[in-house]
Scaffold this active site. Sequence first.
Site, PDB file in Angstrom:
ATOM      1  N   HIS A 122      23.884  -4.721 -14.445  1.00  0.00           N
ATOM      2  CA  HIS A 122      23.589  -5.664 -13.359  1.00  0.00           C
ATOM      3  C   HIS A 122      22.100  -5.774 -13.052  1.00  0.00           C
ATOM      4  CE1 HIS A 122      23.751  -7.718  -9.546  1.00  0.00           C
ATOM      5  NE2 HIS A 122      23.331  -6.661  -8.891  1.00  0.00           N
TER       6      HIS A 122
ATOM      7  N   ASP B 177       0.834  -1.208   0.000  1.00  0.00           N
ATOM      8  CA  ASP B 177       0.000   0.000   0.000  1.00  0.00           C
ATOM      9  C   ASP B 177       0.869   1.260   0.000  1.00  0.00           C
ATOM     10  OD1 ASP B 177      -2.247  -1.558   0.009  1.00  0.00           O
ATOM     11  OD2 ASP B 177      -2.633  -1.367   2.159  1.00  0.00           O
TER      12      ASP B 177
ATOM     13  N   GLU C 164      35.728   1.815 -13.425  1.00  0.00           N
ATOM     14  CA  GLU C 164      34.696   2.799 -13.787  1.00  0.00           C
ATOM     15  C   GLU C 164      35.338   4.019 -14.453  1.00  0.00           C
ATOM     16  OE1 GLU C 164      30.789   2.757 -10.974  1.00  0.00           O
ATOM     17  OE2 GLU C 164      32.594   3.627 -10.106  1.00  0.00           O
TER      18      GLU C 164
ATOM     19  N   GLU D 139      24.233   5.977  -8.566  1.00  0.00           N
ATOM     20  CA  GLU D 139      24.514   5.625  -7.178  1.00  0.00           C
ATOM     21  C   GLU D 139      23.334   5.884  -6.265  1.00  0.00           C
ATOM     22  OE1 GLU D 139      28.137   7.584  -6.086  1.00  0.00           O
ATOM     23  OE2 GLU D 139      29.393   6.146  -7.171  1.00  0.00           O
TER      24      GLU D 139
END
Length: 498
Positions: free
Chosen positions: A340, A219, A276, A304
């Site tokens: 991912h 809810d 990265e 992030e």
Amino acid sequence: MADLAAILDEPVSWTAAATDADLRTFLSDLQANILKGHGRSHAAHLFLTFDGMAPGAVAALVRAMGAHCTSAYAQLLRNRRNPPYLDGGPVRCFFLSARGYRALGPHAGLPAGEAFAAGMAARREVLGDPERARWDRVGWRDGEPDALILLANAHPAAVTEDLEIIESWLNGTGARILVIERGLQQHRRFRPDADPEGVEHFGYVDGRSQPLFLREDLDRERQALAAEPGGEAWSPAFKPSQFIVADPNGRTPHAAGSYFVFRKLEQDVRGFNAAEDALARALFGKPTAQQSDRAGAMVVGRFEDGTPLTLHDGERRQAVPNGFTYADDPKGAKCPFHAHIRKTNPRGDIRRELKLPDDAADRAPIMARRGITYGAPRPMSADGSEFADAGREPQHDSGLLFMAYMASLEAGFEFTQRSWANNPSFVGNLNPAAGRPSTGVDPVIGQTATAAERAHRYLDGHTPGAVPKTLSFENFVHLKGGEYFFAPSLSFLRSVGL
């Protein structure tokens, strides 16, 4: 009288237990942390062996521990009574592996399933896991655990006190502790006007996209989804039967439990951050801060702060959307197929690719994840918004204690790892007639030694005329230990052997 199958066929409303005796019995016999995560920031996980103990002595130990375990009903009542309704005192859970059930001898039957009976280490060929000799030297190479005790609380001192009491008690039982894994949930404050959020050591919000099968949670989530663009395109609602099963050793008609996966996943944060940065340079030349963030999001599938890459428009949202699908990104131009979260929660990709009538194939393997980080906390900036250890990030001894509940190990965790994360064709190459190149393995948790399967296709969908590039991203998450368990009903734990 409602039977267990009827209770598990639709989301459970715990507040209805006040007037529904069958529901109250079910919730009082189910262990905590299954229907809803315990929410505590500190935890200890004790892995035990019963080697040398007689079945009667093991049963006595299980009964004694079962008397102190937290029920789902007690957890929810305490959470409700104690603001902020997340940290309502101690939570204690008890799990048995197949070896633990066998140690009980005639006092218990083994829960069903080939994977459970074999144990996680024996399933390494199915999962692509490293051999046990490469796990952590302390504890995990010394033997296979028979049981797991989970202790959780809001404060580390409370967990330590609980832990010391149990260690002292275990000394007289014949059981031996193989290893203790402490959990500490890291947090970051992504928005000045919002509470800090739980993150894993790479810095990304963790556990945002959870299946919900408690009515009260649904809810609240649906109220949030109503304010999102597109609303509830992807429903968070799941049947409890996907995560909870009848306990074969239960003592009541409503006795239930769940299969439980524990995996200690070490994260090489320094290596991941460097990869990265290298990816950002390969894609953008001299990347801006925003482009560097986008490069990381192309690996994970979210920024992030949890904002989905497929919805990114350059603006920081006040709330992170979670009802999205990949329907408007069929070629992976916005969010790569290998990212991912797209690999492990395809949100309609399978249905679209294979032209199926519904999303059952996309939804069936989803697990109820209950992980927590481990290792020393990373230092934070003064405002708590950024990690403050650039160049000194951990490479060893920290990561994620991955934990998840499911109704079937084979159809849940093992399918996700084998057929999704480790499968270089999933998800963008499911239909060979489409003529697309292989997707590559999941860059975060995919396990393979094949260099070609770690090469991924990247496309900057925000730059007109951008050319796809194929670039490699190494594996920076390493399995250091783990096991398969079953979370039995409390009626079994408290009466086994009697």
